[in-house]
Design a protein around this motif. Structure first.
Motif, mmCIF file in Angstrom:
data_model
loop_
_atom_site.group_PDB
_atom_site.id
_atom_site.type_symbol
_atom_site.label_atom_id
_atom_site.label_comp_id
_atom_site.label_asym_id
_atom_site.label_seq_id
_atom_site.Cartn_x
_atom_site.Cartn_y
_atom_site.Cartn_z
ATOM 1 N N VAL A 406 0.845 -1.191 0.000
ATOM 2 C CA VAL A 406 0.000 0.000 0.000
ATOM 3 C C VAL A 406 0.879 1.239 0.000
ATOM 4 O O VAL A 406 1.972 1.248 0.585
ATOM 5 N N CYS A 407 0.402 2.275 -0.681
ATOM 6 C CA CYS A 407 1.050 3.594 -0.659
ATOM 7 C C CYS A 407 -0.066 4.627 -0.617
ATOM 8 O O CYS A 407 -0.835 4.758 -1.574
ATOM 9 N N SER A 408 -0.180 5.337 0.508
ATOM 10 C CA SER A 408 -1.308 6.235 0.725
ATOM 11 C C SER A 408 -0.836 7.619 1.119
ATOM 12 O O SER A 408 -0.058 7.774 2.062
ATOM 13 N N VAL A 409 -1.329 8.622 0.397
ATOM 14 C CA VAL A 409 -1.106 10.025 0.742
ATOM 15 C C VAL A 409 -2.479 10.628 1.041
ATOM 16 O O VAL A 409 -3.319 10.742 0.150
ATOM 17 N N GLY A 410 -2.709 10.982 2.287
ATOM 18 C CA GLY A 410 -4.008 11.496 2.678
ATOM 19 C C GLY A 410 -4.107 13.007 2.570
ATOM 20 O O GLY A 410 -3.115 13.711 2.367
ATOM 21 N N CYS A 411 -5.317 13.517 2.706
ATOM 22 C CA CYS A 411 -5.543 14.963 2.753
ATOM 23 C C CYS A 411 -6.892 15.212 3.422
ATOM 24 O O CYS A 411 -7.551 14.271 3.866
ATOM 25 N N CYS A 412 -7.303 16.466 3.492
ATOM 26 C CA CYS A 412 -8.606 16.839 4.062
ATOM 27 C C CYS A 412 -8.804 16.230 5.443
ATOM 28 O O CYS A 412 -9.793 15.538 5.715
ATOM 29 N N TYR A 413 -7.845 16.513 6.337
ATOM 30 C CA TYR A 413 -7.913 15.976 7.694
ATOM 31 C C TYR A 413 -9.178 16.427 8.426
ATOM 32 O O TYR A 413 -9.672 15.731 9.320
ATOM 33 N N HIS A 414 -9.698 17.581 8.052
ATOM 34 C CA HIS A 414 -10.884 18.100 8.737
ATOM 35 C C HIS A 414 -12.129 17.241 8.481
ATOM 36 O O HIS A 414 -13.109 17.324 9.213
ATOM 37 N N CYS A 448 -8.627 12.856 21.313
ATOM 38 C CA CYS A 448 -9.466 13.577 20.354
ATOM 39 C C CYS A 448 -8.790 14.897 19.974
ATOM 40 O O CYS A 448 -8.311 15.625 20.837
ATOM 41 N N CYS A 449 -8.771 15.189 18.694
ATOM 42 C CA CYS A 449 -8.234 16.474 18.211
ATOM 43 C C CYS A 449 -9.324 17.525 18.108
ATOM 44 O O CYS A 449 -9.170 18.651 18.555
ATOM 45 N N GLY A 450 -10.445 17.168 17.494
ATOM 46 C CA GLY A 450 -11.501 18.137 17.224
ATOM 47 C C GLY A 450 -11.378 18.674 15.810
ATOM 48 O O GLY A 450 -10.285 18.735 15.236
ATOM 49 N N ARG A 451 -12.510 19.087 15.260
ATOM 50 C CA ARG A 451 -12.527 19.492 13.852
ATOM 51 C C ARG A 451 -11.664 20.719 13.594
ATOM 52 O O ARG A 451 -10.974 20.795 12.581
ATOM 53 N N ASN A 452 -11.707 21.704 14.478
ATOM 54 C CA ASN A 452 -10.925 22.924 14.253
ATOM 55 C C ASN A 452 -9.428 22.629 14.227
ATOM 56 O O ASN A 452 -8.692 23.196 13.420
ATOM 57 N N ALA A 453 -8.987 21.740 15.125
ATOM 58 C CA ALA A 453 -7.573 21.375 15.143
ATOM 59 C C ALA A 453 -7.197 20.620 13.874
ATOM 60 O O ALA A 453 -6.134 20.840 13.288
ATOM 61 N N ARG A 454 -8.083 19.715 13.424
ATOM 62 C CA ARG A 454 -7.807 18.980 12.185
ATOM 63 C C ARG A 454 -7.823 19.921 10.984
ATOM 64 O O ARG A 454 -7.064 19.728 10.024
ATOM 65 N N MET A 455 -8.681 20.907 11.052
ATOM 66 C CA MET A 455 -8.700 21.907 9.980
ATOM 67 C C MET A 455 -7.380 22.667 9.933
ATOM 68 O O MET A 455 -6.841 22.931 8.854
ATOM 69 N N SER A 456 -6.851 22.992 11.100
ATOM 70 C CA SER A 456 -5.582 23.733 11.133
ATOM 71 C C SER A 456 -4.433 22.873 10.612
ATOM 72 O O SER A 456 -3.437 23.396 10.106
ATOM 73 N N ALA A 457 -4.551 21.543 10.731
ATOM 74 C CA ALA A 457 -3.501 20.658 10.214
ATOM 75 C C ALA A 457 -3.387 20.755 8.703
ATOM 76 O O ALA A 457 -2.360 20.382 8.125
ATOM 77 N N CYS A 458 -4.427 21.260 8.057
ATOM 78 C CA CYS A 458 -4.406 21.418 6.596
ATOM 79 C C CYS A 458 -3.654 22.675 6.168
ATOM 80 O O CYS A 458 -3.530 22.941 4.969
ATOM 81 N N LEU A 459 -3.169 23.444 7.143
ATOM 82 C CA LEU A 459 -2.487 24.697 6.807
ATOM 83 C C LEU A 459 -1.093 24.470 6.253
ATOM 84 O O LEU A 459 -0.474 25.392 5.725
#
Length: 604
Positions: A406-414, A448-459
């Protein structure tokens, strides 16, 4: 399977757990920064709750930290560690009683320390390629420029990822690839083209599948151009080589005759005609025959070169993208038995080296045999798979015996689902497999991270210069608008989104009018004076929002590190995984979501 060397050594599960534990200690205090939403920045007095410093102090410290990044950060961190300075001494970063941020310098250093690159959990891309290839040379493939079919960002991603997947497939002796979230089929097409792999691209959207088919149609046009170019180039090259070879043969022939004549001049009167012919035949005629045979063979090579080139680019294109070339294109009198056999082999190869776009919604429990009828040992890939599709890709890999890598590159953590984000809702929900967390360690911690924190990970913060920050004015407009909505309309939470009104607005007043209208609120009850009073009230505090967003930018890589470590630890927990690693696959300037999770199963 390629004659390859041992794969790079990676950190074991216990070492990753130790790094994860340190990261969690830091995030336990720092997560309050990432969890705050800028929309509520003024309505909920976020700055006063989270930071115990003037915004000017924070901005100055972060800009100094950005300038220090120009120096070797690894060496600086090593000096800190060797000097006994405890980078995880959190009371120096956050106040013990108020939990507010009190040291920006220590905060920035800790955030840098817990980024993926500085934790030392990444396997170098080039080192992995060398191990996968062994003594094999890099495959050059066809002379195809992917940037003719896609933008520069996508071209960079597709070339790098296909190089890794192609090498890994060779290493495992695999010819079938399953591309989850394949979209328009950029990666799938390139894998089929350059690496001769049979690729199934699965996407949940009919629109994307139809888009892939439309792209196939466009590729068909490009194919015709490439074929014409290729024939012209090869025929021209073959003709030039043939002419050069003929000239060389004539020169060599003349040299041979002159050599024989010169060497026999002194003895010509003593030699009989039969003696001369015998000598001439022995020294030259056999050579002439060899040269004539070579010319004959070379003419076939020229023919073969043109013939093979006419079919060589088939592997690039998805199924039905190319019409089969009939035998009438090559005169029968010139088609040798070898060419006929080669053509049969090419035809069989083209049947297997294709790209097939499919439409299906993939979950962790999806049964691949129902989607792909000729499923065999394969390699599963995903390029920027959105939300839960990335963790589900890893779960499918671990649960299906046919999937060897497997080779996986993820995105859209939010968009990830979190098991412990809303405990009451989770108890009522029938969902068993969540996007986060995956590994036992974080599940036991109920993290738990929370949606806002996961959204910030996309920065993509570790890749963005701290001094750049975020587009502050648009965020400022939205935060002030929220205070207006709360005070004047009594609305604290709104499910509707303003959207990209800022780019269409000429001023703050215009922005508020358009936003209220979009939200379905009566904007006529607010005179211009009241709107502008809010603007003037918060304008002097705009630097608070700027400083706060820069803090979120600094912290963002740590959130991404947590998500990636969770996935890597999950793979390390599986008994049948022979090797797994985190690889920095892309240039982060070109593609911010640049980390790939790659794993191979044990050979049965």
């Amino acid at each position: 399977m390629a004659a390859s060397g041992p794969l790079p050594v990676t950190q074991d599960l216990s070492t990753l757990h130790a790094k994860l534990q340190g990261l969690l200690r830091f995030l336990t205090e720092a997560l309050s920064i990432s969890s705050a939403h800028t929309v509520d920045f003024y309505t909920e007095s976020v700055w006063e709750q989270v930071v115990d410093l003037p915004p000017e102090t924070v901005l100055a410290a972060l800009r100094s930290a950005a300038e220090a990044e120009a120096q070797p950060s690894e060496a600086r961190l090593q000096v800190e560690a060797e000097s006994g300075s405890d980078i995880t001494d959190f009371p120096k970063i956050f106040c013990e009683t108020s939990q507010k941020l009190v040291s920006v310098e220590a905060f920035a250093l800790a955030a840098k320390y817990y980024s993926v690159q500085n934790l030392g959990i990444c396997t170098p891309f080039e080192q992995l390629l060398v191990a996968l290839r062994g003594n094999q040379k890099q495959r050059t493939g066809e002379n195809v420029k992917p940037d003719e079919f896609m933008n520069l960002k996508k071209s960079h991603e597709v070339q790098a990822m296909s190089e890794l997947i192609g090498s890994a497939a060779d290493y495992c002796g695999i010819k079938q690839i399953i591309d989850l979230g394949s979209g328009k089929g950029y990666l799938s097409s390139f894998l089929s083209l350059k690496y001769g792999l049979k690729v199934y691209g699965i996407d949940s959207s009919n629109t994307n599948t139809h888009g892939a088919e439309e792209r196939n149609r466009k590729l068909k046009k490009h194919w015709k151009v490439y074929r014409r170019r290729s024939k012209l180039d090869v025929n021209g090259l073959a003709l030039q080589m043939t002419k050069e070879r003929k000239v060389q043969d004539e020169i060599k022939f003349k040299a041979d005759i002159e050599g024989v004549c010169n060497s026999s001049t002194a003895n010509q009167e003593k030699m009989s005609t039969s003696d001369f012919l015998q000598d001439f035949s022995g020294s030259v005629i056999s050579n002439i025959r060899k040269q004539m045979e070579n010319l004959h063979v070379y003419s076939h090579r020229e023919e073969n070169l043109c013939f093979e080139n006419a079919f060589s680019l088939r592997d690039l294109l998805p199924i039905n993208a190319i019409e089969p070339t009939s035998s009438s294109h090559i005169p029968k009198r010139k088609m040798s038995e070898g060419n006929k056999e080669r053509r049969k082999m090419t035809s069989k190869s083209n049947e297997s080296n294709i790209y097939s776009p499919l439409t299906s919604f993939i979950t962790a429990d999806s049964e691949l045999h129902d989607i792909i009828k000729d499923l065999e040992d394969c390699f599963m890939v995903g390029l920027h798979t959105c939300g839960d599709l990335a963790p589900n890709t890893l779960r499918i890999f671990t649960s299906k015996s046919e999937i060897k890598g497997v080779c996986s590159v993820g995105c859209c953590y939010h968009l990830l689902s979190e098991e412990f984000e809303n405990p009451h809702k989770a108890a009522e929900c029938t969902q068993e497999k969540w996007g986060f967390p995956m590994c036992h360690y974080l599940k036991e911690e109920r993290w738990c991270c929370g949606r806002n924190a996961r959204m910030s990970a996309c920065l993509a913060l570790e890749r963005v210069a701290v001094g750049q920050g975020l587009p502050t004015e648009s965020l400022f407009y939205r935060a002030v608008l929220q205070d207006i909505i709360k005070d004047c309309y009594g609305i604290t939470k709104c499910d509707r989104h303003v959207g990209k009104i800022y780019s269409k607005s000429s001023s703050f007043l215009d922005y508020v009018r358009k936003s209220l209208k979009k939200l379905g609120l009566d904007e006529s009850k607010l005179p211009e004076r009241i709107i502008m009073d809010y603007y003037e009230k918060y304008k002097p505090r705009m630097n608070e929002l700027e400083a706060f967003n820069m803090l979120k930018v600094v912290l963002a890589p740590c959130i991404e590190t947590l998500i990636l470590l969770d996935r890597l630890c999950y793979l390390k927990e599986q008994d049948d995984i022979a090797w797994s690693a985190l690889v920095k696959l892309f240039d982060p300037v070109k593609s911010p979501r640049c980390y790939a999770i790659i794993a191979l199963k044990k050979q049965q």
